[in-house]
Design an enzyme around this catalytic site. Structure first.
Site, PDB file in Angstrom:
ATOM      1  N   VAL A  25      -2.004  10.595   8.818  1.00 59.02           N
ATOM      2  CA  VAL A  25      -2.306  10.546  10.258  1.00 59.02           C
ATOM      3  C   VAL A  25      -2.212  11.940  10.883  1.00 59.02           C
ATOM      4  O   VAL A  25      -3.085  12.356  11.660  1.00 59.02           O
ATOM      5  CB  VAL A  25      -1.380   9.545  10.983  1.00 59.02           C
ATOM      6  CG1 VAL A  25      -1.728   9.469  12.455  1.00 59.02           C
ATOM      7  CG2 VAL A  25      -1.471   8.167  10.341  1.00 59.02           C
ATOM      8  N   LYS A  59       5.682  -4.240  15.428  1.00 55.34           N
ATOM      9  CA  LYS A  59       4.515  -4.108  16.323  1.00 55.34           C
ATOM     10  C   LYS A  59       4.546  -5.185  17.410  1.00 55.34           C
ATOM     11  O   LYS A  59       4.314  -4.914  18.588  1.00 55.34           O
ATOM     12  CB  LYS A  59       3.215  -4.202  15.506  1.00 55.34           C
ATOM     13  CG  LYS A  59       3.043  -3.027  14.550  1.00 55.34           C
ATOM     14  CD  LYS A  59       1.930  -3.286  13.532  1.00 55.34           C
ATOM     15  CE  LYS A  59       1.782  -2.119  12.566  1.00 55.34           C
ATOM     16  NZ  LYS A  59       0.959  -2.423  11.394  1.00 55.34           N
TER      17      LYS A  59
HETATM   18  N1  HSE Z   1       1.176  -0.901   6.543  1.00 51.58           N
HETATM   19  C1  HSE Z   1       0.469  -1.234   7.731  1.00 51.58           C
HETATM   20  C2  HSE Z   1      -0.576  -2.295   7.417  1.00 51.58           C
HETATM   21  C3  HSE Z   1      -0.220  -0.077   8.378  1.00 51.58           C
HETATM   22  O1  HSE Z   1      -0.762  -2.658   6.259  1.00 51.58           O
HETATM   23  O2  HSE Z   1      -1.192  -2.768   8.352  1.00 51.58           O
HETATM   24  C4  HSE Z   1       0.696   0.790   9.155  1.00 51.58           C
HETATM   25  O3  HSE Z   1       1.315   0.098  10.195  1.00 51.58           O
END
Ligand code: HSE
Length: 428
Positions: A15, A207
């Site tokens: 990123v 998230k």
């Molecule tokens: N590992 C995460 C996913 C991406 O597979 O969506 C980064 O948040």
């Protein structure tokens, strides 16, 4: 000439390098859109010698991200290291202390330390932006915080871990088992350094914690989330769910209930023909429901260099334009400490179990469910060759409490061959 907005970037993985590339290739576009040049003063990463495919020689180098965060020639500290505490947290705090705004992709740090960071930022008159932390390139934070600010949000849900969705959809498409596809993800580099963050539902749980804070005006409460991973999902579950018109997704759902805030990240069944049911591969989808807007569905890449760097640049451009918002959409001191309501809203459930094949066994199961007040909607017994009979039951709406009562009563009988799998069926 307007003063440039000067970045210090900590973390030069996929990123970080993506951000450097966009700042360079779109320099004129970014300046035209924000009214000021966006430049990079300094960068920091663990290994200075590594070839990252971009020339970093024109930027100052700092081995220590905290030193980078404290530099006088940095206006915005861009934190792309990851980790809920350690160097990422120390450097973010140092940046706020020394008057920098912060842009981060770090969901773990904000899910766990978001309240205190938001308080620190607001006390210092700084902002923390984190579009890249949730669902990669999908502008979900901005949608919730800004575009949907006129709504009372009633539910937020979504598929926010691409690796899990890749495994589940490939299991169905190829007939390969979980272990084979887990290994494929490892080979393809899809897994986090600690794979349990992906398959254990933790990354997606972080998230959802951030989304529910913004949606419901509550303090980020990762500890209040019910989390279950996809490790126990079998091909049989996927096939039988499909047979009944459903797909299995690692689905996050957050909603306010009379008993508090319900936050769940767990494998659920969704109708196969729904937008969530149709979501294939590593793509993410977030569904937001509000009293005025009704329902919106956002879909897009949840990871990868371009999409995640795109989200980071969106935040940087907002800061360059002078947009200043509280971290979670309202002042940190006004965020409510909502009690956590664990699966309090009733739902239908899918139960799969393997029963001893002899007279009266199904009646025993029906009785246990009946005793817990659970009514059966549909039931199937699949053909089999051995003494164990695979049985699938879809219940009418019931509470998780009642279901747990029935599942523990089933543990005490000798006709069940393996622990039943219980998955919630989500209406979407
Ligand atoms: N590992 C995460 C996913 C991406 O597979 O969506 C980064 O948040």
């Amino acid at each position: 000439m307007t003063e440039p907005l000067r970045l210090g970037i900590a973390g030069l993985g996929t990123v970080g390098v993506g951000v450097v590339r966009i700042v360079r290739t779109h320099a004129a576009l970014l300046a035209a859109r924000t009214g000021r040049p966006i430049t990079i003063s300094a960068v920091s990463a663990r290994d200075r010698g590594r070839d990252r495919g971009v020339n970093l020689s024109q930027y100052a180098w700092e081995d220590d991200p905290v030193a980078l965060a404290r530099r006088d020639d940095v206006d915005v500290f861009v934190e792309l290291m990851g980790g809920s505490d350690g160097p990422a947290l120390a450097a973010t705090r140092a940046a706020l202390e020394t008057g920098k705004d912060v842009v981060t992709a770090n969901k773990a740090m904000l899910a766990i330390n978001g309240q205190s960071l938001a308080e620190q930022a607001e006390a210092a008159g700084r902002v923390i932006r984190f579009e890249a932390a949730v669902a990669g390139g999908i502008p979900v934070i901005k949608s919730l915080t800004e575009s949907l600010a006129g709504n009372e949000i009633t539910r937020v849900m979504g598929v926010m871990n691409g690796t899990c969705n890749y495994i589940l959809t490939r299991m169905e498409a190829t007939g390969q088992g979980y272990d084979v596809l887990f290994d494929e993800c490892a080979r393809l580099g899809y897994l986090e350094a600690d794979p349990n963050l992906d398959v254990g539902g933790i990354d997606a749980g972080h998230k959802l914690t951030l989304l529910s804070s913004i949606a419901f005006g509550t303090r980020p409460d990762f500890d209040g989330m019910e989390i279950e991973g996809i490790q126990r999902i079998t091909l049989e579950d996927i096939r039988q769910a499909a047979d009944m018109g459903y797909r299995i997704k690692l689905l996050g759902v957050a909603q306010k209930t009379g008993r508090g805030l319900e936050q769940r990240m767990q494998p659920c069944l969704v109708p196969a023909e729904s937008p969530l049911g149709q979501l294939e591969g590593g793509t993410n989808m977030v569904v937001i429901e509000g009293d005025a807007v009704e329902q919106i569905v956002l879909r897009g890449p949840g990871a990868g260099q371009g999409p995640t760097a795109s989200a980071v640049l969106g935040d940087i451009c907002d800061i360059a334009r002078g947009t200043r918002l509280p971290t979670f959409g309202q002042p940190a001191a006004t965020l409510e400490a909502a009690p956590s309501a664990r699966s309090s809203l009733p739902a239908p459930y899918y139960l799969r179990m393997s029963l001893v094949d002899k007279p009266g066994v199904l009646a025993k199961i029906a009785q246990i469910l009946g005793n817990a007040g659970i009514s059966i909607d549909r039931m199937r017994q699949y053909s089999h060759s051995e003494s164990a009979a695979p049985v699938l039951i879809v219940t009418h709406k019931t509470t998780r409490e009642a279901l747990d009562e029935a599942l523990s009563a089933m543990e005490g009988i000798d006709v069940i061959m393996t622990r039943p799998v219980a998955l919630r069926i989500e209406s979407v």
